[in-house]
Scaffold this motif. Structure first.
Motif, PDB file in Angstrom:
ATOM      1  N   UNK A 130      -6.615   3.771  -7.193  1.00 57.40           N
ATOM      2  CA  UNK A 130      -5.684   2.876  -7.889  1.00 57.40           C
ATOM      3  C   UNK A 130      -4.232   3.275  -7.658  1.00 57.40           C
ATOM      4  N   UNK A 131      -3.966   4.572  -7.577  1.00 58.63           N
ATOM      5  CA  UNK A 131      -2.602   5.036  -7.320  1.00 58.63           C
ATOM      6  C   UNK A 131      -2.133   4.605  -5.932  1.00 58.63           C
ATOM      7  N   UNK A 132      -3.014   4.700  -4.934  1.00 51.86           N
ATOM      8  CA  UNK A 132      -2.656   4.290  -3.581  1.00 51.86           C
ATOM      9  C   UNK A 132      -2.444   2.787  -3.497  1.00 51.86           C
ATOM     10  N   UNK A 133      -3.260   2.026  -4.230  1.00 48.37           N
ATOM     11  CA  UNK A 133      -3.082   0.571  -4.270  1.00 48.37           C
ATOM     12  C   UNK A 133      -1.738   0.225  -4.885  1.00 48.37           C
ATOM     13  N   UNK A 134      -1.406   0.886  -5.988  1.00 49.36           N
ATOM     14  CA  UNK A 134      -0.121   0.634  -6.637  1.00 49.36           C
ATOM     15  C   UNK A 134       1.043   0.960  -5.709  1.00 49.36           C
ATOM     16  N   UNK A 135       0.882   2.014  -4.924  1.00 51.46           N
ATOM     17  CA  UNK A 135       1.949   2.444  -4.036  1.00 51.46           C
ATOM     18  C   UNK A 135       2.073   1.550  -2.812  1.00 51.46           C
ATOM     19  N   UNK A 136       0.936   1.094  -2.272  1.00 50.96           N
ATOM     20  CA  UNK A 136       0.964   0.414  -0.983  1.00 50.96           C
ATOM     21  C   UNK A 136       0.866  -1.092  -0.991  1.00 50.96           C
TER      22      UNK A 136
END
Length: 256
Positions: free
Chosen positions: A233-239
């Motif tokens: 979820x953190x990577x989705x939020x970032x990318x």
């Protein structure tokens, strides 16, 4: 079943994957619940305009996100888009990184794939079709679509990879570390669960197709810790903002 392919319009189809169930910049003109000879698509087709280009958006996993990768009705999805006048499709895919360059939140536009899936409805040409049909699938992604996505990422100054081999696995579980080592030996750079049979079905329907991948985690065994949903979820939020920006920048070129 005979395949009847109508003359296509100039609409661009965008298939949203994990993290992209809606497209905020889309000026919606309507939605339509459709049925196909292959059953119902994952979600209603959303019609609208993105940067002045006619777009049909479809949430691959449903809206809200509820359909696992191995149960997506890929045939219904692609058939519905084609019948709606779509002739070019961009599939957005959340993937795991195998190659060292494929870090979380990295964008990749793959140029090849290897299919490890099984048991999915993977072709329109089944028993009852008129004759045996073999499509050429040497290059699974359309060069013009890939070029438009690459140009958009470059113009935005986004870190990205313009080539990569996508390993399509069955899911819904993530892979073992040994399986990822095998994929790496096979030459795969990223791994996901939804790249096939979507790409092949697009080819059967004579639709141009490209993949816009977002790396959301290191593949199993490629980091010192186990994979968590918090990490994804953190990577989705970032990318995901970069993915949306690429789509908005590329869409007018894709509709030509």
């Amino acid at each position: 079943m005979a395949i009847e392919i109508p003359s296509n319009g100039r609409s661009v189809g965008i298939i949203g994957g994990t993290g992209l169930t809606t497209l905020s910049g889309l000026e919606i003109s309507g939605e339509k619940v459709v049925d196909t000879p292959w059953g119902k698509p994952s979600a209603p087709l959303v019609f609208g305009s993105l940067q002045g280009q006619r777009v049909v958006f479809l949430a691959r996993h449903g809206h809200p996100h509820s359909i696992p990768p191995h149960q997506v009705n890929y045939r219904a999805n692609m058939w519905a888009l084609q019948q709606a006048g779509v002739n070019t499709v961009v599939g957005v895919n959340a993937v795991g990184g195998i190659h060292p360059d494929m870090v979380p939140a990295h964008i990749v536009i793959p140029d090849q794939l290897i299919d490890y899936t099984w048991g999915r409805g993977h072709t329109f040409f089944e028993e009852g079709a008129e004759g045996v049909t073999h499509i050429d699938f040497t290059f699974p992604y359309t060069d013009a679509v890939r070029h438009a996505l690459i140009q958009a990422a470059e113009s935005l100054g986004l870190a990205h990879s313009r080539v990569g081999v996508y390993a399509a696995t069955q899911g819904p579980r993530l892979e073992t570390a040994a399986e990822v080592l095998r994929l790496e030996r096979d030459g795969c750079d990223i791994v996901g669960m939804t790249g096939m049979p979507e790409a092949a079905l697009a080819a059967e329907l004579n639709m141009s197709y490209g993949c816009l991948g977002l790396v959301v985690n290191w593949a199993a065994g490629k980091s010192a810790h186990i994979i968590t949903m918090e990490e994804i979820e953190a990577a989705i939020d970032q990318g995901m903002a970069g993915v949306k920006a690429v789509l908005e920048r590329a869409v007018s070129s894709l509709g030509r």
